[in-house]
Write a protein that holds these residues in place. Structure first.
Motif, PDB file in Angstrom:
ATOM      1  N   UNK A 183       0.813  -1.217   0.000  1.00  0.00           N
ATOM      2  CA  UNK A 183       0.000   0.000   0.000  1.00  0.00           C
ATOM      3  C   UNK A 183       0.850   1.272   0.000  1.00  0.00           C
ATOM      4  N   UNK A 184       2.095   1.164   0.392  1.00  0.00           N
ATOM      5  CA  UNK A 184       2.995   2.307   0.271  1.00  0.00           C
ATOM      6  C   UNK A 184       3.184   2.658  -1.201  1.00  0.00           C
ATOM      7  N   UNK A 185       3.284   1.637  -2.047  1.00  0.00           N
ATOM      8  CA  UNK A 185       3.421   1.857  -3.479  1.00  0.00           C
ATOM      9  C   UNK A 185       2.144   2.452  -4.068  1.00  0.00           C
ATOM     10  N   UNK A 186       1.003   1.976  -3.586  1.00  0.00           N
ATOM     11  CA  UNK A 186      -0.288   2.486  -4.059  1.00  0.00           C
ATOM     12  C   UNK A 186      -0.422   3.970  -3.738  1.00  0.00           C
ATOM     13  N   UNK A 187      -0.146   4.320  -2.492  1.00  0.00           N
ATOM     14  CA  UNK A 187      -0.269   5.712  -2.064  1.00  0.00           C
ATOM     15  C   UNK A 187       0.768   6.588  -2.771  1.00  0.00           C
ATOM     16  N   UNK A 188       2.000   6.122  -2.842  1.00  0.00           N
ATOM     17  CA  UNK A 188       3.052   6.891  -3.493  1.00  0.00           C
ATOM     18  C   UNK A 188       2.770   7.123  -4.964  1.00  0.00           C
TER      19      UNK A 188
END
Length: 223
Positions: A183-188
């Motif tokens: 989800x860090x990749x999704x948000x970023x």
């Protein structure tokens, strides 16, 4: 905030073919290609029907109806028809998305020029093409740029769908992030897409400030 720090703090996100710079360049490539193709189609057509008044209503109605077409649905259809060996299944839906705002705003901008101004230009001995290029386009430029800005922002935001076909772009961070629960990749990735759209907004604001005559800008505000 922790997700953003995690995403932007990863060293591997800043180098290699799957890095932020690489995905950003891919996203830019798809967006610019789609926008340029849309401009080459919509601007001449909008100028023609706006200046001649022939077929304007039908073209504008068709363009407005085209705005209701689901871009993701078109993507799936073209992938099924053309496969994924090229970028055409992505570019075609993006071009179809970008054309209506450019076409409609160009047509409305040219058609909305004061008839007295048009008549005065003809009275000075200008030919039809000269009237269009020297008088109508400069006056209609604010609306034309508005159509370009709306299309550019829509294309930048929607180019995310390129990831569905296995191509690159910033959408890869979002799609791959959901697939792997990163989800860090999704948000970023989402933040990068939003920032990209904001940069486009600022860019067109600067272009309008540089290219539009102060007299035309004041006229638009008065209206």
């Amino acid at each position: 905030m922790n997700w953003l720090l995690e995403f932007f703090g990863k060293a591997e996100n800043w180098s290699g073919p799957a890095s932020i710079p690489a995905r950003l360049l891919e996203h830019l490539e798809f967006s610019v290609m789609a926008l340029v193709l849309a401009v080459l189609i919509a601007i001449p057509l909008g100028l023609l029907i706006g200046h001649t008044g022939k077929g304007g209503l039908g073209v504008v109605v068709t363009a407005n109806l085209a705005r209701a077409l689901p871009t993701l649905g078109l993507l799936v259809m073209f992938v099924l028809l053309l496969g994924t060996a090229s970028i055409l299944p992505v570019i075609i839906p993006l071009v179809l998305l970008a054309i209506p705002p450019i076409l409609v705003n160009t047509f409305e901008g040219i058609r909305g020029v004061d008839p007295e101004l048009r008549d005065a230009a003809y009275g000075m001995g200008l030919r039809s093409g000269q009237v269009l290029g020297r008088v109508l386009v400069p006056v209609a430029l604010p609306l034309i740029l508005l159509g370009l800005r709306l299309s550019a922002i829509q294309v930048v935001a929607t180019t995310t769908i390129a990831a569905y076909t296995g191509l690159g772009g910033l959408g890869r961070f979002v799609i791959d992030g959901f697939a792997t629960q990163d989800y860090a990749s999704v948000v970023g990735g989402s933040v990068l897409i939003v920032l990209f759209a904001l940069v486009v907004q600022v860019l067109f604001t600067v272009v309008r400030w540089v290219t539009v005559s102060p007299g035309v800008s004041q006229r638009v505000k008065v209206r």
